[in-house]
Motif scaffolding. Structure first.
Motif, mmCIF file in Angstrom:
data_model
loop_
_atom_site.group_PDB
_atom_site.id
_atom_site.type_symbol
_atom_site.label_atom_id
_atom_site.label_comp_id
_atom_site.label_asym_id
_atom_site.label_seq_id
_atom_site.Cartn_x
_atom_site.Cartn_y
_atom_site.Cartn_z
ATOM 1 N N LEU A 144 0.845 -1.194 0.000
ATOM 2 C CA LEU A 144 0.000 0.000 0.000
ATOM 3 C C LEU A 144 0.879 1.242 0.000
ATOM 4 C CD1 LEU A 144 -2.311 -1.428 2.773
ATOM 5 C CD2 LEU A 144 -3.166 -0.781 0.510
ATOM 6 N N ILE A 145 0.479 2.254 -0.742
ATOM 7 C CA ILE A 145 1.198 3.537 -0.701
ATOM 8 C C ILE A 145 0.294 4.592 -0.061
ATOM 9 C CG2 ILE A 145 2.202 5.426 -2.040
ATOM 10 C CD1 ILE A 145 3.164 3.484 -4.096
ATOM 11 N N ALA A 146 0.827 5.242 0.986
ATOM 12 C CA ALA A 146 0.046 6.256 1.701
ATOM 13 C C ALA A 146 0.163 7.599 0.985
ATOM 14 C CB ALA A 146 0.538 6.362 3.153
ATOM 15 N N GLY A 147 -0.759 7.860 0.083
ATOM 16 C CA GLY A 147 -0.699 9.069 -0.728
ATOM 17 C C GLY A 147 -1.727 10.126 -0.336
ATOM 18 N N ASP A 148 -2.482 9.859 0.712
ATOM 19 C CA ASP A 148 -3.445 10.865 1.177
ATOM 20 C C ASP A 148 -2.754 11.708 2.242
ATOM 21 O OD1 ASP A 148 -5.487 12.430 2.042
ATOM 22 O OD2 ASP A 148 -6.858 10.795 2.540
ATOM 23 N N ILE A 149 -2.061 12.761 1.778
ATOM 24 C CA ILE A 149 -1.213 13.526 2.703
ATOM 25 C C ILE A 149 -1.940 14.711 3.334
ATOM 26 C CG2 ILE A 149 0.997 12.884 1.649
ATOM 27 C CD1 ILE A 149 0.850 15.469 0.032
ATOM 28 N N TYR A 150 -3.172 14.929 2.941
ATOM 29 C CA TYR A 150 -3.881 16.103 3.484
ATOM 30 C C TYR A 150 -4.735 15.771 4.693
ATOM 31 C CZ TYR A 150 -2.290 17.843 -0.928
ATOM 32 O OH TYR A 150 -1.487 18.182 -1.984
ATOM 33 N N ARG A 151 -5.220 14.559 4.754
ATOM 34 C CA ARG A 151 -5.975 14.158 5.941
ATOM 35 C C ARG A 151 -4.970 13.420 6.833
ATOM 36 N NH1 ARG A 151 -9.523 9.776 7.581
ATOM 37 N NH2 ARG A 151 -9.118 8.627 5.670
ATOM 38 N N PRO A 152 -4.442 14.110 7.873
ATOM 39 C CA PRO A 152 -3.338 13.546 8.654
ATOM 40 C C PRO A 152 -3.642 12.134 9.166
ATOM 41 C CG PRO A 152 -3.857 15.789 9.369
ATOM 42 C CD PRO A 152 -4.903 15.406 8.382
ATOM 43 N N ALA A 153 -4.872 11.909 9.567
ATOM 44 C CA ALA A 153 -5.214 10.601 10.133
ATOM 45 C C ALA A 153 -5.160 9.492 9.085
ATOM 46 C CB ALA A 153 -6.599 10.652 10.762
ATOM 47 N N ALA A 154 -5.221 9.867 7.803
ATOM 48 C CA ALA A 154 -5.302 8.839 6.759
ATOM 49 C C ALA A 154 -4.036 7.986 6.711
ATOM 50 C CB ALA A 154 -5.548 9.483 5.402
ATOM 51 N N ILE A 155 -2.879 8.635 6.898
ATOM 52 C CA ILE A 155 -1.615 7.891 6.853
ATOM 53 C C ILE A 155 -1.550 6.902 8.022
ATOM 54 C CG2 ILE A 155 0.909 8.100 6.921
ATOM 55 C CD1 ILE A 155 0.616 10.789 5.523
ATOM 56 N N ASP A 156 -1.883 7.401 9.223
ATOM 57 C CA ASP A 156 -1.906 6.514 10.401
ATOM 58 C C ASP A 156 -2.885 5.367 10.181
ATOM 59 O OD1 ASP A 156 -0.204 8.252 11.570
ATOM 60 O OD2 ASP A 156 -1.712 9.247 12.836
ATOM 61 N N GLN A 157 -4.039 5.719 9.653
ATOM 62 C CA GLN A 157 -5.086 4.719 9.428
ATOM 63 C C GLN A 157 -4.582 3.609 8.497
ATOM 64 O OE1 GLN A 157 -8.565 6.611 7.810
ATOM 65 N NE2 GLN A 157 -9.620 4.683 7.407
ATOM 66 N N LEU A 158 -3.892 4.007 7.425
ATOM 67 C CA LEU A 158 -3.392 3.021 6.472
ATOM 68 C C LEU A 158 -2.279 2.182 7.107
ATOM 69 C CD1 LEU A 158 -4.130 2.356 3.489
ATOM 70 C CD2 LEU A 158 -2.034 3.518 2.843
ATOM 71 N N GLU A 159 -1.432 2.835 7.912
ATOM 72 C CA GLU A 159 -0.367 2.089 8.576
ATOM 73 C C GLU A 159 -0.933 1.075 9.567
ATOM 74 O OE1 GLU A 159 2.267 5.220 9.898
ATOM 75 O OE2 GLU A 159 3.455 5.090 8.040
ATOM 76 N N THR A 160 -1.980 1.478 10.258
ATOM 77 C CA THR A 160 -2.633 0.553 11.196
ATOM 78 C C THR A 160 -3.221 -0.640 10.446
ATOM 79 O OG1 THR A 160 -3.215 2.443 12.582
ATOM 80 C CG2 THR A 160 -4.403 0.391 13.004
ATOM 81 N N ILE A 161 -3.864 -0.348 9.334
ATOM 82 C CA ILE A 161 -4.443 -1.420 8.514
ATOM 83 C C ILE A 161 -3.335 -2.364 8.036
ATOM 84 C CG2 ILE A 161 -5.506 -1.880 6.244
ATOM 85 C CD1 ILE A 161 -7.246 0.628 6.700
ATOM 86 N N GLY A 162 -2.226 -1.783 7.573
ATOM 87 C CA GLY A 162 -1.100 -2.582 7.097
ATOM 88 C C GLY A 162 -0.563 -3.507 8.176
ATOM 89 N N LYS A 163 -0.407 -2.976 9.387
ATOM 90 C CA LYS A 163 0.087 -3.801 10.511
ATOM 91 C C LYS A 163 -0.879 -4.936 10.793
ATOM 92 C CE LYS A 163 3.033 -0.799 13.263
ATOM 93 N NZ LYS A 163 2.506 0.588 13.249
ATOM 94 N N GLN A 164 -2.166 -4.566 10.834
ATOM 95 C CA GLN A 164 -3.201 -5.540 11.149
ATOM 96 C C GLN A 164 -3.209 -6.691 10.141
ATOM 97 O OE1 GLN A 164 -7.061 -3.636 11.065
ATOM 98 N NE2 GLN A 164 -8.094 -5.617 10.902
ATOM 99 N N LEU A 165 -2.974 -6.380 8.881
ATOM 100 C CA LEU A 165 -3.056 -7.398 7.827
ATOM 101 C C LEU A 165 -1.700 -7.976 7.470
ATOM 102 C CD1 LEU A 165 -5.449 -5.519 5.349
ATOM 103 C CD2 LEU A 165 -6.081 -7.203 7.076
ATOM 104 N N ASP A 166 -0.649 -7.388 8.053
ATOM 105 C CA ASP A 166 0.711 -7.764 7.712
ATOM 106 C C ASP A 166 0.987 -7.513 6.218
ATOM 107 O OD1 ASP A 166 3.254 -8.580 8.223
ATOM 108 O OD2 ASP A 166 2.829 -10.725 7.985
ATOM 109 N N ILE A 167 0.647 -6.323 5.793
ATOM 110 C CA ILE A 167 0.890 -5.897 4.413
ATOM 111 C C ILE A 167 1.726 -4.611 4.476
ATOM 112 C CG2 ILE A 167 -0.237 -4.851 2.380
ATOM 113 C CD1 ILE A 167 -2.507 -6.931 2.829
ATOM 114 N N PRO A 168 2.862 -4.550 3.729
ATOM 115 C CA PRO A 168 3.717 -3.374 3.819
ATOM 116 C C PRO A 168 3.025 -2.089 3.349
ATOM 117 C CG PRO A 168 4.504 -4.898 2.132
ATOM 118 C CD PRO A 168 3.411 -5.590 2.863
ATOM 119 N N VAL A 169 3.299 -1.012 4.086
ATOM 120 C CA VAL A 169 2.752 0.296 3.716
ATOM 121 C C VAL A 169 3.922 1.234 3.450
ATOM 122 C CG1 VAL A 169 1.418 2.292 4.512
ATOM 123 C CG2 VAL A 169 0.675 -0.018 5.133
ATOM 124 N N TYR A 170 3.970 1.802 2.247
ATOM 125 C CA TYR A 170 5.026 2.752 1.937
ATOM 126 C C TYR A 170 4.528 4.154 2.247
ATOM 127 C CZ TYR A 170 8.972 4.945 -0.242
ATOM 128 O OH TYR A 170 10.107 5.685 -0.446
#
Ligand code: GDP
Length: 297
Positions: free
Chosen positions: A135-161
């Motif tokens: 996953l690439i975290a490209g939503d840089i304007y909604r600050p929570a979006a990056i954290d949200q994607l990183e949390t999802i990545g950890k939960q699923l064990d899928i790398p987040v760039y």
């Protein structure tokens, strides 16, 4: 909210016809009136309904209804078939690249479910297609979006760039794709920025990302609960980005899903997935015939 299904709506007319043994044009007209109401109640766009009724009336006025012993059922069948056809007839798959990585760009308005669907799609492609997603975290304007994607990545064990929110999204995407190639990750899903409304800045940025990432799939994520608005959103995104598919989220809510029909006929792009829960396994392939039944109730 309780809806009356089309079967129920047509019952009265059918009971009357039964006694007559012949279906008149007037009967068909009355049935079509009920079909029209059922579709409008399911939030299908009125222009789409108008065209649909015109097409179905032509078919329903044909011989098969006249000869049929159960014209009401026959009309329902015709309506169901036409609805299914209008929504694409068959399930559609993700466009895969011949040469990895396959790049999927998620677009949509804020709150539609883009970030969540990015995670769900990564999981689904790993599970059922044996892919190695990133996953690439490209939503840089909604600050929570990056954290949200990183949390999802950890939960699923899928790398987040991610490069945080200080770099330009174009840079993040370029570097992310390089990382995926170097690490043999064959499917890259890019989460992009959304806004509350469509605006020029957003669209220009998304166009730039499209140019850099050359996605195989531009997946528009639309909230099915937004009803008529969903059509305008889909039309604008499609005009500017030439989307390749749609995911309709929040169909676990009590919406009838009329947006599916409207979006498909306005954009002529396939609906590929539906979101059916907040959980990560809540993404399913879109089945046109099931959606037709749901819309008709
Ligand atoms: P984004 O702003 O487009 O990235 O939207 P998010 O992914 O943050 O989703 C917005 C909200 O919708 C979150 O609370 C999600 O859990 C929720 N959501 C997304 N998809 C679905 C769905 O299919 N069903 C339900 N019930 N909630 C969903």
């Amino acid at each position: 909210m309780a809806f009356e299904g089309l079967g129920g709506r047509l019952q009265g007319i059918m009971d009357r016809i039964k006694g007559k043994g012949k279906v008149t044009e007037q009967d068909i007209k009355e049935m079509m009136r009920e079909v029209r109401l059922a579709l409008l109640e399911a939030d299908v766009n009125f222009k789409v309904v108008r065209q649909f009724i015109k097409d179905v009336s032509e078919r329903a006025n044909g011989v098969d209804v006249m000869k049929s012993l159960t014209p009401g059922q026959q009309v329902i069948k015709i309506v169901q078939e036409e609805l299914t056809n209008l929504m694409g007839g068959e399930n559609s798959k993700i466009n895969m690249s011949q040469k990895p990585p396959t790049v999927i760009m998620m677009v949509g308005l804020q709150g539609a479910g883009k970030t969540t669907t990015a995670g769900k799609l990564a999981l689904l492609l790993r599970k059922s297609h044996n892919k190695k997603p990133m996953l690439i975290a490209g939503d840089i304007y909604r600050p929570a979006a990056i954290d949200q994607l990183e949390t999802i990545g950890k939960q699923l064990d899928i790398p987040v760039y991610s490069m945080g929110d200080k770099e330009k999204v174009e840079t993040i995407v370029e570097n992310g794709l390089k990382y995926a190639r170097e690490n043999h990750l064959d499917t890259v899903i890019i989460d992009t920025a959304g806004r509350l409304h469509i605006d020029e800045d957003l669209m220009n940025e998304l166009k730039n990302v499209k140019e850099i990432a050359k996605p195989n799939e531009i997946m528009l994520v639309v909230d099915s609960m937004t009803g008529q608005d969903a059509v305008n959103v889909a039309e604008s995104f499609n005009d500017l980005l030439d989307i390749t598919g749609v995911t309709l989220t929040k169909l676990d809510g009590d919406t009838r899903g009329g947006a599916a029909l409207s979006i498909r006929s306005v954009t002529e792009k396939p609906i590929k997935f539906i979101g059916v829960s907040e959980k990560m396994d809540g993404l399913e392939p879109f089945h046109p015939e099931r959606m037709a039944s749901r819309i008709l109730g």
